[in-house]
Design an enzyme around this catalytic site. Structure first.
Site, PDB file in Angstrom:
ATOM      1  N   ASP A  10       0.860  -1.186   0.000  1.00  0.00           N
ATOM      2  CA  ASP A  10       0.000   0.000   0.000  1.00  0.00           C
ATOM      3  C   ASP A  10       0.897   1.237   0.000  1.00  0.00           C
ATOM      4  O   ASP A  10       1.377   1.668   1.050  1.00  0.00           O
ATOM      5  CB  ASP A  10      -0.917   0.000   1.242  1.00  0.00           C
ATOM      6  CG  ASP A  10      -1.838   1.226   1.288  1.00  0.00           C
ATOM      7  OD1 ASP A  10      -1.631   2.172   0.482  1.00  0.00           O
ATOM      8  OD2 ASP A  10      -2.756   1.237   2.136  1.00  0.00           O
ATOM      9  N   HIS A 125      -5.537  12.626  13.242  1.00  0.00           N
ATOM     10  CA  HIS A 125      -6.619  12.413  12.259  1.00  0.00           C
ATOM     11  C   HIS A 125      -7.733  11.521  12.799  1.00  0.00           C
ATOM     12  O   HIS A 125      -8.814  11.446  12.205  1.00  0.00           O
ATOM     13  CB  HIS A 125      -6.065  11.775  10.982  1.00  0.00           C
ATOM     14  CG  HIS A 125      -5.072  12.624  10.258  1.00  0.00           C
ATOM     15  ND1 HIS A 125      -5.371  13.893   9.827  1.00  0.00           N
ATOM     16  CD2 HIS A 125      -3.783  12.396   9.893  1.00  0.00           C
ATOM     17  CE1 HIS A 125      -4.301  14.416   9.227  1.00  0.00           C
ATOM     18  NE2 HIS A 125      -3.330  13.533   9.259  1.00  0.00           N
ATOM     19  N   ASP A 162       1.975  19.757  12.390  1.00  0.00           N
ATOM     20  CA  ASP A 162       2.010  18.713  11.356  1.00  0.00           C
ATOM     21  C   ASP A 162       1.500  19.333  10.050  1.00  0.00           C
ATOM     22  O   ASP A 162       0.703  20.273  10.074  1.00  0.00           O
ATOM     23  CB  ASP A 162       1.100  17.568  11.788  1.00  0.00           C
ATOM     24  CG  ASP A 162       1.166  16.361  10.868  1.00  0.00           C
ATOM     25  OD1 ASP A 162       1.833  15.382  11.226  1.00  0.00           O
ATOM     26  OD2 ASP A 162       0.540  16.403   9.785  1.00  0.00           O
ATOM     27  N   HIS A 164      -0.453  18.073   7.877  1.00  0.00           N
ATOM     28  CA  HIS A 164      -1.835  17.709   7.554  1.00  0.00           C
ATOM     29  C   HIS A 164      -2.791  18.331   8.570  1.00  0.00           C
ATOM     30  O   HIS A 164      -2.410  18.551   9.721  1.00  0.00           O
ATOM     31  CB  HIS A 164      -2.006  16.186   7.576  1.00  0.00           C
ATOM     32  CG  HIS A 164      -1.111  15.453   6.628  1.00  0.00           C
ATOM     33  ND1 HIS A 164       0.106  14.935   7.009  1.00  0.00           N
ATOM     34  CD2 HIS A 164      -1.253  15.172   5.306  1.00  0.00           C
ATOM     35  CE1 HIS A 164       0.679  14.343   5.964  1.00  0.00           C
ATOM     36  NE2 HIS A 164      -0.117  14.474   4.909  1.00  0.00           N
ATOM     37  N   ASP A 255       6.312  16.368   9.238  1.00  0.00           N
ATOM     38  CA  ASP A 255       6.151  16.312   7.788  1.00  0.00           C
ATOM     39  C   ASP A 255       6.029  17.732   7.218  1.00  0.00           C
ATOM     40  O   ASP A 255       5.970  17.929   6.015  1.00  0.00           O
ATOM     41  CB  ASP A 255       4.945  15.439   7.386  1.00  0.00           C
ATOM     42  CG  ASP A 255       3.742  15.636   8.293  1.00  0.00           C
ATOM     43  OD1 ASP A 255       3.695  16.639   9.036  1.00  0.00           O
ATOM     44  OD2 ASP A 255       2.829  14.775   8.245  1.00  0.00           O
ATOM     45  N   TYR A 295       8.065  11.905   7.750  1.00  0.00           N
ATOM     46  CA  TYR A 295       8.337  10.679   6.997  1.00  0.00           C
ATOM     47  C   TYR A 295       9.692  10.664   6.324  1.00  0.00           C
ATOM     48  O   TYR A 295      10.087   9.657   5.765  1.00  0.00           O
ATOM     49  CB  TYR A 295       7.193  10.438   5.994  1.00  0.00           C
ATOM     50  CG  TYR A 295       5.878  10.474   6.739  1.00  0.00           C
ATOM     51  CD1 TYR A 295       5.512   9.406   7.561  1.00  0.00           C
ATOM     52  CD2 TYR A 295       5.055  11.599   6.721  1.00  0.00           C
ATOM     53  CE1 TYR A 295       4.349   9.450   8.318  1.00  0.00           C
ATOM     54  CE2 TYR A 295       3.882  11.652   7.467  1.00  0.00           C
ATOM     55  CZ  TYR A 295       3.539  10.572   8.269  1.00  0.00           C
ATOM     56  OH  TYR A 295       2.401  10.618   9.027  1.00  0.00           O
TER      57      TYR A 295
HETATM   58  C1  X5A Z   1      -0.196  11.677  10.875  1.00  0.00           C
HETATM   59  C2  X5A Z   1      -0.054  11.940   9.406  1.00  0.00           C
HETATM   60  C3  X5A Z   1      -0.829  11.557   7.167  1.00  0.00           C
HETATM   61  C4  X5A Z   1      -1.752  10.699   6.369  1.00  0.00           C
HETATM   62  C5  X5A Z   1      -1.532  10.941   4.883  1.00  0.00           C
HETATM   63  C6  X5A Z   1      -2.423  10.087   4.012  1.00  0.00           C
HETATM   64  N1  X5A Z   1      -0.920  11.336   8.581  1.00  0.00           N
HETATM   65  N2  X5A Z   1      -2.197  10.340   2.629  1.00  0.00           N
HETATM   66  O1  X5A Z   1       0.871  12.649   9.007  1.00  0.00           O
HETATM   67 ZN    ZN Z   2       0.977  14.702   8.851  1.00  0.00          ZN
END
Ligand code: X5A
Ligand code: ZN
Length: 661
Positions: A10, A125, A162, A164, A255, A295
């Protein structure tokens, strides 16, 4: 928490891997940082604690995953967006939530000042009954509810840096005014995951929670240090100081750092040191950071080190790259300010005053020739901003704060390994400056000057980080003058002088970009040149705060000083909490190299509180913020209008700016 891993193919989920934790912890150990921390053991959050945020059915569903085979796990994962389950997920996710609880308990019981929880899986999330975006239990949301319920906290700030949008945190608290949730995130006008309209700046919370959700969407990739700092100075910090939290929780995803495949942003790891240190001025320094995303293993680990190093009290390293926010960032910042202005007094008046365009400025408001963008000022500005970091910036001083406040004939208080030098033993060059000033011709004044210069030299040679010294009020201006000359002749490349009260700018100072002089006194707000700014002391707490965040810090970040001289002269008029906030915020852009000069007659409280914040203690709160006076706001708006062409961190778009035009 290193156990969960992806058991099938994945590409979207493959980046959330165990090495994220092992490499971050590895670098912390390699740098000697982990050894300086108190290690607090994680524990599993109880089902009741998970129930602070999640439904019993969802917790039961997760409990059931422990016994599933790979194919069943894969099928169940497919019911959620960007999630994978592993037989160890339930245990690890309970440890991640429990680690956050342990950290909050350690901070709120006073066992530690602050901390970072290195956890997997991440949390921001996840929602009441849904895993999402690699997140299983919402670690930060659970920690916030726990801090409220177990420790009785009434105001908690959550800063989600973060890249996101932590929509799970937003949903949890959207109608709750006791939790202020701030998130910036890659948005690209809704074309970036998780593709939600409620991630936009127009989502501000609901019902009693109106104004307590703050979203800053980044509509372009490539945002960097200047953009992140502008977001803090012009959005987060004004609201945060007005909110006056008792605890700061950070959804610390990295990230948002350079090199991350998800974020595609440009902020360097050092930026997180600055963000962390700015947050430490809130909530008595009670900052709990919980790892979320990140990441790129190298960028993640470096950024984690920067965060921990700053939590430990080390100075923030200088920031690389031009301190010029992107146009798109300014547009995002303006859209949040506009959406939040109805809910926050600190945002209200500043934007509403008309921003004068050069053609509409009255003659007396027209900037001086140096301020116009002639070749001369360009050279000075370019020199000031492009200069290489000075040698002053290398290595960590062994002494964090030195104090020279003792009465006549006693030595400065310094550790024994730093020899004391007599105040009278000034060499020729300095003697010649001293002889220029009649005010220095008393024993008392020379003695005080000797101590000040002694501290200054120790700061300039990197042995001491910050210091505080006193001078007789009658000799304050002369003492400061000699200190400025000595700083420049001893190698300071850019000196920021903040002079509060009756302290004249020495007439010999060249407008060559080596010294930025900021006077806080009198009635006139005027930029006499881009390096000589004068501003009346704001009369209210909120006026003072706006002035710090919207003028002083942006100037300091644009100028990149290698030393700050903070002089509180006669009739400075600062109350102790204001002086403390000024000093603690000024430390951040300058790597903690602040030398404070106070009057010999000033109160022990003032000197004491300054020494504490220079040493890294959090400043006390400013007390309730009312409305800024119209005069203070006018002065600020006028100065910003004059200075923002040169000092780009001051830039804000006018309120009338229309995103749809
Ligand atoms: C915690 C976090 C990111 C999810 C990305 C999905 N989640 N494309 O950084
Ligand atoms: Zn994130």
């Amino acid at each position: 928490m290193t156990a969960p891993r992806l058991l099938w193919e994945d590409p979207e989920c493959a980046i959330e891997r165990p090495e994220r934790l092992t490499s971050a912890l590895g670098l912390l150990q390699q740098r000697g940082l982990e050894q300086r921390c108190l290690r607090v053991a994680a524990r599993e959050a109880s089902e009741a604690e998970l129930g602070l945020v999640h439904s019993p059915e969802y917790v039961a569903l997760l409990r059931g995953t422990q016994a599933l085979g790979t194919e069943e796990l894969r099928a169940l994962s497919g019911q959620f967006d960007a999630v994978y389950f592993h037989p160890s997920t339930f245990h690890s996710a309970r440890l991640a939530a429990g680690a956050g609880l342990q950290l909050v308990d350690a901070v709120l019981t006073g066992a530690v000042r602050n901390g970072l929880a290195l956890v997997r899986p991440p949390g921001h999330h996840s929602q009441r009954a849904a895993a999402n975006g690699f997140c299983v239990f919402n670690n930060v949301a659970i920690a916030a509810r726990h801090a409220q319920q177990t420790h009785g906290l009434r105001r908690i700030l959550i800063v989600d840096w973060d890249i996101h949008h932590g929509q799970g945190i937003q949903y949890t608290f959207e109608d709750d005014p006791s939790v202020l949730y701030f998130s910036w995130h890659r948005y690209e006008h809704g074309r970036f995951w998780p593709y939600l309209p409620e991630s936009d700046a127009s989502a501000v919370g609901q019902g009693p929670g109106l104004g307590f959700t703050v979203n800053l969407p980044w509509n372009q990739v490539g945002m960097g240090n200047a953009d992140y700092l502008a977001a803090f100075l012009h959005v987060l910090l004004p609201l945060a100081f007005e909110f006056d939290p008792e605890l700061v929780l950070v959804s610390a995803g990295f990230d948002s750092a350079i090199g991350d495949p998800e974020g595609q942003m440009q902020a360097t790891p050092e930026c997180f040191a600055h963000l962390t240190q700015l947050l430490q001025a809130l909530a008595g320094g009670r900052v709990c950071a919980l790892l979320e995303g990140g990441y790129n293993l190298e960028s993640l680990s470096e950024s984690v080190c920067m965060t921990v190093q700053t939590l430990l009290g080390d100075p923030a390293p200088p920031l690389s790259g031009p301190m010029v926010p992107h146009r798109s960032a300014l547009e995002s910042i303006q859209s949040v300010r506009a959406a939040q202005a109805p809910h926050w007094t600190s945002l209200q008046q500043q934007d509403s005053a008309p921003v004068l365009s050069p053609s509409t400025r009255s003659p007396e408001e027209r900037p001086s020739p140096l301020l116009s963008e002639g070749p001369e000022s360009k050279t000075a500005a370019a020199q000031a901003m492009a200069a290489a970091p000075s040698a002053l910036l290398d290595g960590l001083p062994t002494v964090r704060t030195a104090v020279a406040l003792t009465s006549l004939d006693t030595a400065p208080v310094l550790p024994p390994d730093i020899p004391h030098q007599e105040g009278s033993a000034l060499e020729e060059e300095t003697q010649s400056w001293v002889s220029l000033h009649e005010a220095l011709a008393t024993d008392e004044a020379t003695n005080a000057l000797g101590k000040l210069l002694y501290l200054l030299d120790r700061i300039l040679d990197g042995k001491v980080s910050s210091g505080i010294a006193a001078a007789p009020a009658s000799a304050a201006a002369a003492t400061l003058d000699v200190a400025v000359r000595r700083s420049l002749s001893r190698g300071a490349q850019r000196l920021l002088c903040v002079a509060v009260g009756r302290l004249d700018r020495p007439s010999h100072l060249a407008d060559d970009g080596t010294t930025l002089w900021l006077s806080i006194r009198g009635k006139e707000a005027a930029a006499l040149s881009m390096f000589h700014v004068s501003m009346p002391l704001p009369g209210t707490a909120v006026g003072f705060l706006n002035f710090l965040l919207a003028l002083v810090l942006p100037l300091a970040y644009s100028f990149r000083p290698d030393l700050v001289l903070l002089a509180l002269g006669p009739d400075h008029g600062l109350r102790a909490p204001q002086a403390a906030l000024l000093a603690s915020l000024l430390r951040v852009p300058v790597g903690c190299r602040v030398l404070a000069l106070v009057n010999e007659g000033s109160t022990p409280q003032l000197a004491g509180i300054l020494a504490q914040v220079l040493h890294g203690e959090a400043p006390p709160g400013l007390g309730p913020l009312g409305m800024a006076s119209p005069e203070d706001t006018r002065a600020l708006v006028r100065l910003r209008g004059q200075l923002e062409p040169q000092w780009k961190m001051l830039q804000l778009l006018p309120e009338c700016w229309d995103p749809t035009a």
